[in-house]
Enzyme design. Structure first.
Site, mmCIF file in Angstrom:
data_model
loop_
_atom_site.group_PDB
_atom_site.id
_atom_site.type_symbol
_atom_site.label_atom_id
_atom_site.label_comp_id
_atom_site.label_asym_id
_atom_site.label_seq_id
_atom_site.Cartn_x
_atom_site.Cartn_y
_atom_site.Cartn_z
ATOM 1 N N LYS A 51 0.839 -1.201 0.000
ATOM 2 C CA LYS A 51 0.000 0.000 0.000
ATOM 3 C C LYS A 51 0.877 1.255 0.000
ATOM 4 O O LYS A 51 0.617 2.222 -0.722
ATOM 5 C CB LYS A 51 -0.936 -0.024 1.216
ATOM 6 C CG LYS A 51 -2.012 -1.101 1.076
ATOM 7 C CD LYS A 51 -2.812 -1.326 2.354
ATOM 8 C CE LYS A 51 -3.793 -2.485 2.137
ATOM 9 N NZ LYS A 51 -4.571 -2.825 3.354
ATOM 10 N N GLN A 90 -4.769 -1.199 9.574
ATOM 11 C CA GLN A 90 -4.627 -2.506 8.933
ATOM 12 C C GLN A 90 -5.235 -3.597 9.814
ATOM 13 O O GLN A 90 -4.926 -3.721 10.988
ATOM 14 C CB GLN A 90 -3.137 -2.797 8.673
ATOM 15 C CG GLN A 90 -2.877 -4.120 7.974
ATOM 16 C CD GLN A 90 -3.458 -4.185 6.561
ATOM 17 O OE1 GLN A 90 -3.373 -3.226 5.795
ATOM 18 N NE2 GLN A 90 -4.059 -5.309 6.210
ATOM 19 N N ASP A 121 -11.238 3.126 4.169
ATOM 20 C CA ASP A 121 -11.619 1.734 3.927
ATOM 21 C C ASP A 121 -13.141 1.562 3.903
ATOM 22 O O ASP A 121 -13.624 0.472 3.594
ATOM 23 C CB ASP A 121 -11.051 0.838 5.036
ATOM 24 C CG ASP A 121 -9.739 0.195 4.625
ATOM 25 O OD1 ASP A 121 -9.576 -0.068 3.420
ATOM 26 O OD2 ASP A 121 -8.910 -0.059 5.507
#
Ligand code: NDP
Length: 311
Positions: free
Chosen positions: A53, A97, A120
């Site tokens: 990422k 994460q 997200d």
């Protein structure tokens, strides 16, 4: 029949290239978009995902800010590290994460990421926007799958989609996104009776389970489109041989590295029965990263324009 490969790497590149002019415009107007990435502890798979990422940010000129709290951090301590990011005008997106270590209340942590930085789309607010089909950042993995189906011109309306898995980050948002495109959707999970029978009704089958070999030939209707979200790292030679024995290149790679990445769907069955399928690796994974970049840019644009629509 051999299914057409749905090339996630290619689509991911396309999506990222299309972001470049938008990133340039943001840079010219104010500053480069910025993504804060929070990686708790030393989970090896998470480290690999975070590295990819951050590399994608770097390649596109998105600023990345890394936070790496230790694996034994408490929920409260982690929240106290995230809250300043939610107030920082230089931060457009915050990614925590997953999975988080067991002692941490992941839902509580996610609830502290403000909707305008929830890159997200995991938070309650943005999940609500998804239910209402309002504009807002969408969960990256299912959003990437929708983008790929669209770019490969795979018809969705009126077709029967079966999603196996009901997590808040993949299965449920996937089902809702397919529903919004007018598929007739069935959601299956670990308590579903006659899973194979349900799956065989699918024109579009999405497997988001996290178990190698969960989906085999008996689950796939010939001609179905199969999307394999699962990412399972195998080390058992017998299992690897069973799944990848037909593929000399992958067996050679396994002999060298001692592990192989597979999805939830038996690869050979998927290739031979489907009309189109996403390989593992190279299918869904790259799309997730592309959509993360797209969501970061979207949030930066919304911040620049002082817009909070949907967020
Ligand atoms: P979760 O573990 O949160 O959810 C798994 C789901 O699968 C659950 O709903 C569970 O049912 C269901 N399930 C488990 N066993 C069975 C079974 N035997 N039959 C039917 N359903 C079953 O996983 P995630 O949704 O987070 O991820 C799923 C997979 O996708 C993982 O392999 C993950 O690594 C991968 N992934 C890949 C990404 C990518 O970018 N390629 C991104 C995100 C995830 P129940 O709810 O009843 O327990």
């Amino acid at each position: 029949m051999t299914g057409v490969v749905l090339d996630g790497k290619k689509i991911s590149r396309e999506i990222q290239e299309e972001l470049r002019p938008r990133i340039e415009a943001l840079r010219a107007a104010k500053r480069a978009p910025a993504l804060a990435v929070v990686l708790v502890g030393e989970n090896p798979a998470s480290q690999i995902y975070v590295r990819s990422k951050i590399k994608a940010c770097h390649d596109l000129g998105i600023r990345s800010i890394e936070l790496r709290p230790p694996g034994d951090i408490s929920t409260e301590e982690l929240i106290s590290q995230i809250v300043p990011l939610t107030k920082d005008p230089e931060v457009d997106g915050i990614l925590v994460q997953m999975p988080l270590p067991k002692q941490i209340d992941a839902d509580k942590v996610t609830s502290y990421v403000d909707p305008m930085r929830d890159v997200d789309g995991f938070g309650t607010h943005n999940l609500g926007s998804l239910v209402l089909n309002d504009p807002a950042p969408r969960a990256c993995t299912p959003a990437g799958i929708m983008e790929m189906l669209k770019r490969y011109r795979i018809p969705i309306a009126g077709r029967h989609a079966v999603v196996v898995g009901r997590s808040n980050i993949v299965g449920k948002p996937m089902a809702l996104m397919l529903l919004h495109e007018n598929a007739t959707v069935t959601i299956c999970h670990s308590r579903t009776k006659n899973l194979a029978e349900e799956c065989r009704r699918a024109d579009i089958l999405v497997a988001a389970i996290g178990k190698a070999e969960a989906i085999t030939a008996e689950h796939i209707k010939p001609g179905a489109v199969v999307v394999d979200v699962g990412m399972n790292r195998l080390t058992d030679p017998a299992q690897v041989h069973r799944l990848l024995g037909h593929d000399p290149a992958r067996m050679a790679a396994f002999a060298k590295s001692g592990s192989a990445l597979v999805g939830d769907v038996e690869p050979r069955a998927m290739q031979e029965l489907s009309s189109a399928y996403t390989p593992v690796p190279g299918g869904v994974g790259p799309l997730t990263i592309a959509m993360l970049m797209a969501n970061t840019v979207l949030l930066a644009e919304m911040r620049l324009n002082g817009r909070s629509s949907g967020c």
